[in-house]
Design an enzyme around this catalytic site. Structure first.
Site, short mmCIF file in Angstrom:
data_model
loop_
_atom_site.label_atom_id
_atom_site.label_comp_id
_atom_site.label_asym_id
_atom_site.label_seq_id
_atom_site.Cartn_x
_atom_site.Cartn_y
_atom_site.Cartn_z
N ASP A 12 24.41 41.84 19.89
CA ASP A 12 25.06 42.98 18.49
C ASP A 12 25.23 43.03 16.94
O ASP A 12 25.17 41.65 17.14
CB ASP A 12 25.66 44.01 19.51
CG ASP A 12 26.48 45.24 17.80
OD1 ASP A 12 25.41 45.67 17.61
OD2 ASP A 12 27.12 45.30 18.07
N CYS A 75 22.10 46.62 20.06
CA CYS A 75 21.83 47.00 18.34
C CYS A 75 20.95 47.47 17.98
O CYS A 75 19.74 47.30 18.11
CB CYS A 75 21.83 45.69 17.34
SG CYS A 75 22.35 46.06 15.31
N GLU A 152 34.49 50.90 11.72
CA GLU A 152 34.50 48.76 11.81
C GLU A 152 36.53 49.04 10.96
O GLU A 152 37.54 48.01 11.78
CB GLU A 152 34.66 48.33 10.79
CG GLU A 152 32.58 48.05 11.44
CD GLU A 152 32.48 46.90 12.18
OE1 GLU A 152 33.44 45.94 12.01
OE2 GLU A 152 31.98 46.73 12.74
N CYS A 183 23.02 54.74 17.27
CA CYS A 183 23.76 53.51 16.10
C CYS A 183 25.58 53.30 17.31
O CYS A 183 26.17 54.30 17.50
CB CYS A 183 24.28 53.41 15.25
SG CYS A 183 25.22 52.15 13.84
N HIS A 185 27.94 51.46 16.91
CA HIS A 185 29.69 52.40 15.96
C HIS A 185 30.23 54.04 16.71
O HIS A 185 31.02 54.10 16.20
CB HIS A 185 29.82 52.06 14.50
CG HIS A 185 29.39 50.73 14.20
ND1 HIS A 185 28.92 49.45 15.13
CD2 HIS A 185 30.72 49.70 14.22
CE1 HIS A 185 29.17 48.55 14.73
NE2 HIS A 185 30.10 48.61 14.04
N1 DGL Z 1 24.34 47.40 15.49
C1 DGL Z 1 24.20 48.34 14.23
C2 DGL Z 1 23.21 49.66 14.74
O1 DGL Z 1 23.60 49.46 16.59
C3 DGL Z 1 25.12 48.85 13.22
C4 DGL Z 1 25.93 47.87 12.44
C5 DGL Z 1 24.72 47.30 11.62
O2 DGL Z 1 24.54 47.81 10.43
O3 DGL Z 1 25.23 46.20 11.78
O4 DGL Z 1 22.38 49.93 14.86
#
Ligand code: DGL
Length: 263
Positions: A12, A75, A152, A183, A185
């Site tokens: 990720d 990711c 975060e 996403c 997060h």
């Molecule tokens: N890991 C990213 C996603 O799932 C979110 C964080 C980023 O912008 O790098 O899109």
């Protein structure tokens, strides 16, 4: 070592992908997992296609040191921009989170909402993957760039997060009853997201990806033969003191030792 006994490599842009690790460890507790988070270069979600594709290839190459049987791009942003490039060069199979998320969304009747980073939404990767399965599907996408920093920061249950979630969710038409969390997060912000749009069906792309991984292992890749709980090795390209605290919230278990690797 037989192929089935090799680890699964997951990467990720940062620690958000630990939500996908959580889903994998719940569904496939016996698998050895190696997690690689590009914390030195996070976020990917605000970067260009070329840069995200290049980062994706570099992360895939770093994971090859562990000779994984499978690579999972946890990711969404890297899946949207770098999956075909990595698939083209990787010696092992590679899957991203978009196809499993899109498959789950296409199965639900009615219009769907997609929320993700700016780069994921502008790629239209979810729309394309859903329309491949259901050409007539009505899809509304909303980029939510403020949600990653809130997660975060660990503001999982906070009036500020509530108000920002409400503002973004209000951009989706009322008739949208299913929303894809596009996403890594966003699963950690479920309390606020649910408050902002009660009665919504949320598709966690990480959780459906864990199911897709299970199907791949069931097929040709094979499950790890040892019955004991698998190990989790966490490698990051940069580690700050707050990572352990926030990372444990994403992982929903204590984050053990973290190794820092050079990119
Ligand atoms: N890991 C990213 C996603 O799932 C979110 C964080 C980023 O912008 O790098 O899109």
């Amino acid at each position: 070592m037989s192929r089935a006994d090799r680890p699964i490599g997951i990467f990720d842009s940062g620690i958000g992908g630990l939500t996908v690790i959580h889903a994998l460890r719940q569904l496939l507790p016996q698998e050895d997992l190696v997690y690689l988070g590009d914390t030195a270069r996070l976020p990917y979600g605000t970067k260009s296609h070329r840069t995200i594709e290049r980062y994706t290839l570099q992360m895939g190459e770093l994971l090859q040191r562990h000779e994984p049987k499978l690579i999972v791009i946890a990711c969404n942003t890297a899946s949207a921009h770098g999956l075909p490039a990595l698939q083209a060069v990787s010696p092992c199979p590679v899957i991203g989170v978009i196809e499993p998320g899109a498959e789950a969304a296409a199965e639900v009747p009615g219009p769907v909402g997609i929320i993700g980073t700016l780069a994921t939404v502008s790629s239209a990767a979810y729309e394309l993957a859903i329309r491949r399965r259901d050409p007539g599907k009505v899809i509304h996408s909303v980029a939510c760039p403020l949600l990653v920093p809130l997660a975060e920061e660990g503001w999982f249950d906070d009036p500020v997060t509530d108000s920002i979630c409400r503002r973004y969710m209000n951009e989706l038409p009322f008739e949208v009853k299913t929303v894809v969390l596009g996403c890594t997060h966003y699963p950690t912000l479920m309390t606020s997201l649910e408050r902002s749009r009660p009665g919504t069906r949320w598709i966690d792309s990480g959780r459906v990806t864990a199911k897709a991984v299970d199907r791949m292992l069931q097929g040709t890749l094979g499950y790890r033969t040892a019955g004991a709980r698998g190990s989790l090795r966490v490698q990051l390209t940069d580690a700050s003191s707050r990572l352990k605290e926030v990372g444990s919230r994403f992982l929903e278990e204590a984050l053990g030792d973290v190794e820092v690797v050079e990119i």
